[in-house]
Enzyme design. Structure first.
Site, mmCIF file in Angstrom:
data_model
loop_
_atom_site.group_PDB
_atom_site.id
_atom_site.type_symbol
_atom_site.label_atom_id
_atom_site.label_comp_id
_atom_site.label_asym_id
_atom_site.label_seq_id
_atom_site.Cartn_x
_atom_site.Cartn_y
_atom_site.Cartn_z
ATOM 1 N N THR A 35 30.845 23.362 -36.244
ATOM 2 C CA THR A 35 31.692 22.709 -35.238
ATOM 3 C C THR A 35 30.904 21.526 -34.676
ATOM 4 O O THR A 35 29.669 21.561 -34.634
ATOM 5 C CB THR A 35 32.024 23.713 -34.117
ATOM 6 O OG1 THR A 35 32.934 24.671 -34.654
ATOM 7 C CG2 THR A 35 32.633 23.055 -32.891
ATOM 8 N N GLY A 73 41.373 28.100 -30.799
ATOM 9 C CA GLY A 73 40.057 28.381 -30.211
ATOM 10 C C GLY A 73 39.747 27.497 -29.024
ATOM 11 O O GLY A 73 40.578 26.709 -28.562
ATOM 12 N N THR A 117 30.258 25.278 -28.577
ATOM 13 C CA THR A 117 30.451 25.799 -29.932
ATOM 14 C C THR A 117 30.130 27.290 -29.908
ATOM 15 O O THR A 117 29.404 27.751 -29.032
ATOM 16 C CB THR A 117 29.533 25.073 -30.930
ATOM 17 O OG1 THR A 117 29.623 25.734 -32.204
ATOM 18 C CG2 THR A 117 28.077 25.083 -30.493
ATOM 19 N N GLY A 118 30.685 28.019 -30.874
ATOM 20 C CA GLY A 118 30.421 29.461 -30.923
ATOM 21 C C GLY A 118 31.716 30.248 -30.908
ATOM 22 O O GLY A 118 32.754 29.739 -31.352
ATOM 23 N N GLY A 137 34.949 31.320 -29.997
ATOM 24 C CA GLY A 137 35.959 30.674 -29.166
ATOM 25 C C GLY A 137 36.552 31.578 -28.105
ATOM 26 O O GLY A 137 36.774 31.149 -26.966
HETATM 27 N N1 ASP Z 1 34.195 27.491 -31.190
HETATM 28 C C1 ASP Z 1 34.843 27.406 -32.485
HETATM 29 C C2 ASP Z 1 36.066 28.281 -32.463
HETATM 30 O O1 ASP Z 1 35.970 29.413 -32.015
HETATM 31 C C3 ASP Z 1 33.961 27.804 -33.632
HETATM 32 C C4 ASP Z 1 32.537 27.303 -33.612
HETATM 33 O O2 ASP Z 1 32.148 26.606 -32.698
HETATM 34 O O3 ASP Z 1 31.783 27.618 -34.551
HETATM 35 O O4 ASP Z 1 37.082 27.862 -32.917
#
Ligand code: ASP
Length: 343
Positions: free
Chosen positions: A209, A239, A259-260, A262
């Site tokens: 992301t 997300g 990021t991470g 969601g």
């Molecule tokens: N935050 C993003 C989501 O959950 C995914 C990511 O950041 O890796 O859609």
């Protein structure tokens, strides 16, 4: 108007948080993030807008197949691409007063609803927030440009579906077939998961992301985030990257991109939380505390970048790996792998 703050402009960029990638991939990600950051640095060095800087950085990362955004997005359980993106700006009153293209004045609501930019004469300059976002889109190559069109061309903040596609046409954005966004790499991963009957949400299995936050020489703040989401997500899942306050935020104190996982980020309003702590804790502690609260209250994994209004950096994550690119006047452009926080 010249800024009295010598540390501006400044920029921070992330390329996602997640599992540690093989070393060849890590090197390629490092090069990709620095290359994208350079677009933003150039804009800022020429006195350009923070909004233009973050848009160009995120667009470049969406075009880079190594990152999970735009071309190269991960696939849903059904093997399709559904992307989320959002951006937000804060314009201080002093900067709103300086002459600039009217179409960039996001305080001007009438321009948004009528498209009649620049026809209504001088207005009082007010500090202003503005935002735009798209959710689960699959027919544009650059969702961040569509999010910006939502902000600049409509009275709305978040759009999806056929209406978002019509807006993309109106904004003359490059449309594509959803399959054009799928790389061999994403397809192979998805197939392998299918073969092993493992198509399920795989949080943090890979990062990618993308997000950026900038403060320009006039003190305007902008933040942007874009993603394909998480591998194996249900079709229709949205997300944090589409949700202002969760995956992106900007205010008079600073800006942030996340990021991470969601679902954890949305429930923690992670970016809002981080920015709200900046004034009392400083950018670095604000990022760390916001991630710590998320970890404690949701058991999720996430990363966040923060830039305060004076161009000071914050970054933190509790995943395995996260990298950032940083630019400010004193330090120039550099990249670093951020150590994970211990729980
Ligand atoms: N935050 C993003 C989501 O959950 C995914 C990511 O950041 O890796 O859609």
């Amino acid at each position: 108007m010249k800024s009295s703050n010598r540390s501006l402009p400044a920029l921070i960029v992330h390329g996602g948080a997640g599992a540690r990638a093989p070393s060849l991939d890590r090197m390629a990600h490092r090069q990709g993030i620095l290359k994208a950051a350079r677009y933003g640095v150039e804009i800022l060095q020429q006195g350009g807008l923070a909004l233009d800087a973050v848009t160009s950085v995120v667009k470049a990362l969406e075009d880079d197949p190594l990152f999970n955004a735009g071309y190269g997005s991960v696939l849903t359980a059904e093997g399709t691409v559904e992307m989320d993106a959002a951006l937000m700006t804060f314009t201080p009153a002093a900067a709103a007063m300086t002459a600039g293209p009217r179409s960039r004045n996001h305080a001007d609501e009438s321009m948004k609803s009528t498209g009649a930019a620049g026809t209504s004469g001088p207005r009082p300059a007010l500090a202003a927030r503005a935002g735009g976002a798209v959710a689960a889109v699959s027919r544009v190559r650059n969702p961040i440009l569509l999010a910006r069109a939502v902000m600049e061309l409509t009275p709305h903040v978040l759009m999806t579906g056929a209406g978002a596609e019509r807006l993309a046409r109106r904004a003359r954005l490059r449309l594509c077939r959803p399959s054009d966004l799928i790389t061999e790499r994403a397809r192979a991963r998805w197939r392998a998961a299918l073969d092993r009957q493992l198509v399920q949400v795989s949080y943090g299995s890979e990062y990618g992301t993308v997000g950026a936050v900038a403060v320009d020489s006039q003190g305007r703040i902008a933040a942007a985030t874009s993603t394909g989401g998480v591998t194996g997500k249900m079709a229709g899942r949205i997300g944090d990257s589409a949700i202002i306050g969760a995956g992106v935020f900007a205010s008079e104190a600073g800006g942030s991109s996340a990021t991470g996982q969601g679902e954890a980020i949305i429930q923690s309003a992670l970016c809002r939380e981080a920015v709200s702590r900046v004034a009392r804790s400083g950018a670095l502690a604000a990022a760390q505390r916001a991630v710590a609260v998320l970890a404690r209250t949701t058991s999720g994994e996430a990363g966040v970048i923060v830039l305060d209004r004076r161009g000071r950096f914050g970054y933190a994550h509790n995943a395995e790996s996260m990298q950032v690119a940083l630019y400010d006047v004193s330090g120039g452009l550099r990249q670093l792998w951020v150590e994970p926080m211990r729980s």
